[in-house]
Design a protein around this motif. Structure first.
Motif, short mmCIF file in Angstrom:
data_model
loop_
_atom_site.label_atom_id
_atom_site.label_comp_id
_atom_site.label_asym_id
_atom_site.label_seq_id
_atom_site.Cartn_x
_atom_site.Cartn_y
_atom_site.Cartn_z
N PRO A 69 -2.78 -37.76 46.21
CA PRO A 69 -2.08 -38.43 45.10
C PRO A 69 -2.95 -39.55 44.71
O PRO A 69 -3.13 -40.41 45.26
CB PRO A 69 -0.52 -38.71 45.50
N GLN A 70 -2.97 -39.65 43.23
CA GLN A 70 -3.62 -41.01 42.76
C GLN A 70 -2.64 -41.44 41.68
O GLN A 70 -1.69 -40.77 41.00
CB GLN A 70 -4.88 -40.51 42.00
N LEU A 71 -2.76 -42.81 41.37
CA LEU A 71 -1.95 -43.31 40.45
C LEU A 71 -2.66 -43.38 39.00
O LEU A 71 -3.88 -43.81 38.88
CB LEU A 71 -1.47 -45.02 40.49
N TYR A 72 -2.16 -42.75 37.79
CA TYR A 72 -2.65 -42.92 36.57
C TYR A 72 -2.03 -43.74 35.66
O TYR A 72 -0.59 -43.27 35.66
CB TYR A 72 -2.85 -41.48 36.05
N SER A 73 -2.42 -44.86 35.40
CA SER A 73 -1.45 -45.75 34.66
C SER A 73 -2.22 -46.28 33.12
O SER A 73 -3.37 -46.58 33.51
CB SER A 73 -1.11 -47.01 35.58
N PHE A 74 -1.57 -45.97 32.20
CA PHE A 74 -2.20 -46.50 30.96
C PHE A 74 -1.05 -46.76 29.84
O PHE A 74 0.13 -46.39 30.12
CB PHE A 74 -3.47 -45.54 30.50
N ASN A 75 -1.40 -47.65 28.78
CA ASN A 75 -0.70 -48.00 27.57
C ASN A 75 -0.59 -46.76 26.78
O ASN A 75 -1.65 -46.31 26.47
CB ASN A 75 -1.16 -49.22 26.99
N LEU A 76 0.59 -46.58 26.14
CA LEU A 76 0.66 -45.68 24.90
C LEU A 76 0.66 -46.61 23.63
O LEU A 76 0.90 -47.65 23.82
CB LEU A 76 1.91 -44.84 25.03
N PRO A 77 0.51 -46.02 22.45
CA PRO A 77 0.24 -46.64 21.18
C PRO A 77 1.58 -47.49 21.05
O PRO A 77 2.69 -46.76 21.48
CB PRO A 77 -0.25 -45.53 20.29
N MET A 78 1.57 -48.32 20.23
CA MET A 78 2.73 -49.17 19.70
C MET A 78 3.85 -48.20 19.17
O MET A 78 3.55 -47.36 18.68
CB MET A 78 2.32 -50.03 18.56
N THR A 79 5.10 -48.92 19.51
CA THR A 79 6.25 -47.97 19.07
C THR A 79 7.13 -49.06 18.32
O THR A 79 7.07 -50.15 18.59
CB THR A 79 6.98 -47.26 20.11
N ASN A 80 8.01 -48.59 17.48
CA ASN A 80 9.12 -49.38 17.00
C ASN A 80 10.09 -48.13 16.54
O ASN A 80 10.14 -47.80 15.24
CB ASN A 80 8.56 -50.31 15.88
N HIS A 81 11.05 -47.72 17.32
CA HIS A 81 11.64 -46.38 17.15
C HIS A 81 13.09 -46.43 17.87
O HIS A 81 13.06 -46.81 18.83
CB HIS A 81 10.89 -45.27 17.69
N THR A 82 13.95 -45.90 17.14
CA THR A 82 15.09 -45.65 17.56
C THR A 82 15.49 -44.09 17.70
O THR A 82 15.49 -43.37 16.98
CB THR A 82 16.52 -46.26 16.79
N GLU A 131 14.61 -49.19 9.27
CA GLU A 131 14.81 -50.21 8.89
C GLU A 131 13.39 -50.97 8.77
O GLU A 131 12.64 -50.95 9.71
CB GLU A 131 15.83 -50.82 9.69
N TRP A 132 13.27 -52.02 7.95
CA TRP A 132 12.52 -52.90 7.93
C TRP A 132 12.95 -54.17 8.92
O TRP A 132 14.03 -54.49 8.63
CB TRP A 132 11.76 -53.56 6.73
N GLU A 133 12.05 -54.73 9.48
CA GLU A 133 12.44 -56.01 10.34
C GLU A 133 11.23 -56.93 10.27
O GLU A 133 9.97 -56.70 10.36
CB GLU A 133 13.11 -55.66 11.65
N THR A 134 11.61 -58.38 10.71
CA THR A 134 10.69 -59.29 10.56
C THR A 134 11.02 -59.95 12.02
O THR A 134 12.25 -60.24 12.43
CB THR A 134 10.68 -60.40 9.35
N THR A 135 9.79 -60.36 12.93
CA THR A 135 10.01 -60.99 13.78
C THR A 135 8.88 -61.84 14.13
O THR A 135 7.93 -62.08 13.20
CB THR A 135 10.08 -60.09 15.22
N THR A 136 8.61 -62.95 15.12
CA THR A 136 7.86 -63.83 15.20
C THR A 136 6.59 -63.21 16.24
O THR A 136 5.47 -63.68 16.13
CB THR A 136 8.30 -64.98 15.77
N PHE A 146 8.25 -51.82 10.33
CA PHE A 146 9.34 -50.68 9.98
C PHE A 146 9.68 -50.03 11.47
O PHE A 146 8.94 -49.66 12.04
CB PHE A 146 8.76 -49.61 8.98
N ARG A 147 10.89 -49.62 11.52
CA ARG A 147 11.54 -49.16 12.79
C ARG A 147 12.00 -47.68 12.33
O ARG A 147 12.78 -47.41 11.40
CB ARG A 147 12.85 -49.91 13.31
N THR A 148 11.49 -46.96 12.98
CA THR A 148 11.48 -45.37 12.53
C THR A 148 13.03 -45.06 13.32
O THR A 148 13.39 -45.73 14.17
CB THR A 148 10.44 -44.47 13.19
N GLY A 149 13.48 -43.75 13.11
CA GLY A 149 14.66 -43.32 13.69
C GLY A 149 15.83 -43.93 12.91
O GLY A 149 16.56 -43.04 12.01
N ASP A 150 16.10 -45.06 12.69
CA ASP A 150 17.34 -45.74 12.00
C ASP A 150 16.50 -46.37 10.64
O ASP A 150 17.35 -46.79 9.66
CB ASP A 150 17.99 -46.54 12.51
#
Ligand code: PG9
Length: 636
Positions: free
Chosen positions: A554-567, A389-394, A383-387
């Motif tokens: 100065p240090q680099l802090y790099s990390f992934n945020l949780p999954m999105t599907n948003h407009t 819609e449900w969508e299907t992908t591979t 499900f894409r939030t914002g607009d």
């Protein structure tokens, strides 16, 4: 009747009283549409597990749906208000519109050591072929033995079994996939706990989720959970601040008697204790042999990493990937099992939970357990939030964002834009004071286990409650003139220095609504957190081997945020917030390097000045819509 009363009284020994309750009360189920059996199923080591079996009276050749839980099998079917099976299946993990309407035989089992099962409980029982478990049994063998018993003792079944469950019960649905029983045809781990250190219940990238202490206490003190967490402070913010460290708060409640609490204190880093329990990595080695539908909630306040990490990890092996399906939607933890047309204040204008159950879960189960001519859902349904819609992908976008990503760059003047800023754009600074940490929800913080808690939907809380704080940095884009759709996991690149020697970095990606939203006026100016997470600075280079932060460097802090599907819709703005605490969901970082933050003394907690290098800080996103001129000319 009067005579028999007298007779009964005379039969009793002197000094006793006739009890009201029979030795065993027989429920009269002649008018029920199901038969209930409570059985003790023997495991290979002789331990017997309490198992509730509900068989629809009309069942023949019916598939079996199993759930294995620490939350009481009895409790999960105790809502009876009529003789219909649906009436006792209202609740956690039970989705009567799929399970009962589908004619399944429903089986719910207490895991070892909880509620009415025999044996000893271990919070996340390690698999028996790891060095953490010296026995011959684990959740996989217990599932195998249970399925073996079910297919030999339920003549009404077609001998095909599916396992399904949310959260802990999603974790047991995953552990069933190790050396699976041949009758196990399908697994549906919903919001599963997968890796307790990396991003699910216990830690996120090394920051301890202090608000899980009540869960550990309630769950791990007695088999039936009769001892309940207590706190004198109504506001959990005060409770944890007064308690100083998570270790001290737990010890003050006697939690150092609990094996799992001791393990937490002994393993603050991602050492082999946690690595050997990371179900996704173990499953990659094992290979996924059973068709599996992972279910992920995009606003999961408890297990926001488990399903997604499992999905990406299993993609590394083609044979495993061939058995894998994923569904995700705009839900909180387990929200897909209920009505879900809203999440807090956010309105999706349709019941996304019902859609999931009817269009994804129901055909998936039916295909593998009943009739293989029933079409399967898509590989990935989202499900894409914002607009909305449900969508299907591979497939999903790559997890690392190494190529094809769009940077949301910090800009001078607290701006955010798509163009990388000029080399020296200066720094933006704030003071992070551990004596005044940033609350994750407005105070009073009603703890996650208490009545009236906003816990379930807190990830969708309006972030305006902290935006004005001087220790919360907000970088905001101009108003969008075009829709801007993002997918996958955003990747944070923060270049920062601190005057301390340790520190946390919370990064939040926020959809800022227009000042006026005519169709839902209360949404005017709402700051909706689309994705956010925390990194404990000592783990910036290695999760296993923490390192102090060199002060003022100065240090680099790099990390992934949780999954999105948003407009992000036209008229909205994109905001990135940075802060150094998220309290008391996460314990405070003393900001002075100590060996073990669980045991930090009050004197270690010190204020620090944080400076973010604007030119070298951005968040990468997978943008699927045009990234050219998408903003209005001037920053509002
Ligand atoms: N998130 C909970 C949990 C799962 C696994 C371990 C500990 C806690 C749950 O909702 O079951």
């Amino acid at each position: 009747a009067a005579f028999s009363l007298t007779a009964q009284a005379q039969d009793m020994p002197a000094g006793s009283i006739a009890p009201d309750m029979p030795e065993k009360f027989q429920v009269q189920d002649a008018n029920f549409d199901y038969v209930r059996k409570n059985v003790m199923i023997p495991m290979r080591d002789g331990v017997k597990l309490y198992t509730v079996i509900l068989i629809p009276k009309a069942a023949h050749d019916a598939p079996i749906l199993l759930t294995r839980t620490p939350y009481s099998a009895d409790h999960m079917v105790s809502y009876a208000s009529s003789g219909h099976m649906a009436s006792i299946m209202q609740g956690y993990d039970n989705m009567p519109d799929v399970i009962m309407d589908g004619g399944y035989i429903r089986v719910i089992q207490d895991v070892r050591g909880k509620h009415d099962s025999e044996g000893k409980y271990v919070m996340n029982r390690p698999m028996h072929d790891t060095s953490l478990n010296g026995t011959q049994v684990d959740h996989a063998t217990d599932t195998w033995d249970t399925i073996e018993w079910l297919v030999h003792n339920l003549p009404q079944s077609n001998k095909k079994v599916g396992i399904i469950g949310i959260s802990y019960d999603g974790y047991t649905s995953l552990t069933a996939l190790f050396h699976p029983h041949p009758a196990l045809k399908v697994s549906v781990p919903m919001n599963p706990m997968v890796d307790g250190w990396m991003g699910d219940d216990w830690f996120h990238y090394g920051a301890f989720r202090e608000e899980t202490l009540p869960y550990v206490y309630n769950q791990d003190t007695t088999p039936k959970g009769t001892a309940k967490w207590w706190a004198n402070e109504y506001d959990a913010y005060d409770l944890y601040l007064n308690g100083v460290s998570a270790g001290a708060v737990g010890k003050a409640r006697g939690m150092d008697q609990i094996g799992f609490f001791k393990q937490l204190l002994a393993h603050p880093a991602y050492d082999s204790f946690w690595q050997q329990q990371a179900i996704d990595k173990l499953l990659l080695k094992e290979g996924l042999k059973v068709p599996t539908l992972l279910v992920h909630s995009l606003w999961d306040q408890e297990d926001i990493s488990g399903a997604i990490d499992t999905y990406y990890t299993l993609q590394k092996n083609a044979a495993s990937a061939a058995n894998l399906y994923l569904a995700m939607g705009p839900w909180n933890h387990g929200g897909e099992a209920k009505a879900a047309s809203t999440l807090g204040s956010i309105n999706f204008h349709a019941d996304t939970g019902l859609y999931f159950r009817k269009k994804i879960l129901e055909p998936f189960l039916a295909h593998y357990l009943k009739d293989s001519s029933i079409p399967l859902p898509g590989r990935v349904t989202a499900f894409r939030t914002g607009d909305n819609e449900w969508e299907t992908t591979t497939t999903l976008p790559s997890q690392d964002c190494r190529s094809g990503c769009t940077g949301l760059h910090f800009e001078p003047g607290h701006g955010l834009g798509l163009a990388a800023p000029v080399a020296d754009a200066g720094v933006v600074s704030y003071t992070a004071d551990p004596d005044h940490p940033v609350p994750y929800i407005p105070r009073p913080v009603i703890t996650s286990s208490a009545p009236g808690t906003p816990w379930a939907n807190w990830l969708a809380t309006d972030q305006r409650n902290v935006t004005a704080r001087p220790d919360v940095l907000s970088m905001t884009s101009p108003v969008l003139t075009h829709p801007f759709t993002i997918k996958g996991q955003p990747v944070v690149h923060l270049t920062a220095s601190t005057t301390g020697t340790d520190g946390d970095f919370v990064v939040k990606l926020i959809d800022v609504y227009p000042d006026e939203v005519p169709e839902q006026r209360e949404m005017g100016g709402y700051q909706f957190m689309v994705s956010a997470d925390i990194l404990r600075g000592r783990y910036r280079k290695s999760f296993e081997h923490p390192e102090a932060i060199p002060a003022n460097t100065p240090q680099l802090y790099s990390f992934n945020l949780p999954m999105t599907n948003h407009t992000f819709l036209p008229g909205h703005r994109i905001m990135v917030q940075v802060q150094s605490s998220w309290f008391p969901l996460y314990d405070r970082n003393p900001q002075t390097y100590v060996d073990n933050i669980f045991l930090a003394e009050a004197s270690a907690y010190k204020s620090a000045q944080i400076s973010i290098d604007v030119a070298k800080s951005w968040v990468d996103v997978h943008a699927t819509t045009p990234t050219g001129n998408i903003f209005a000319a001037s920053t509002p």
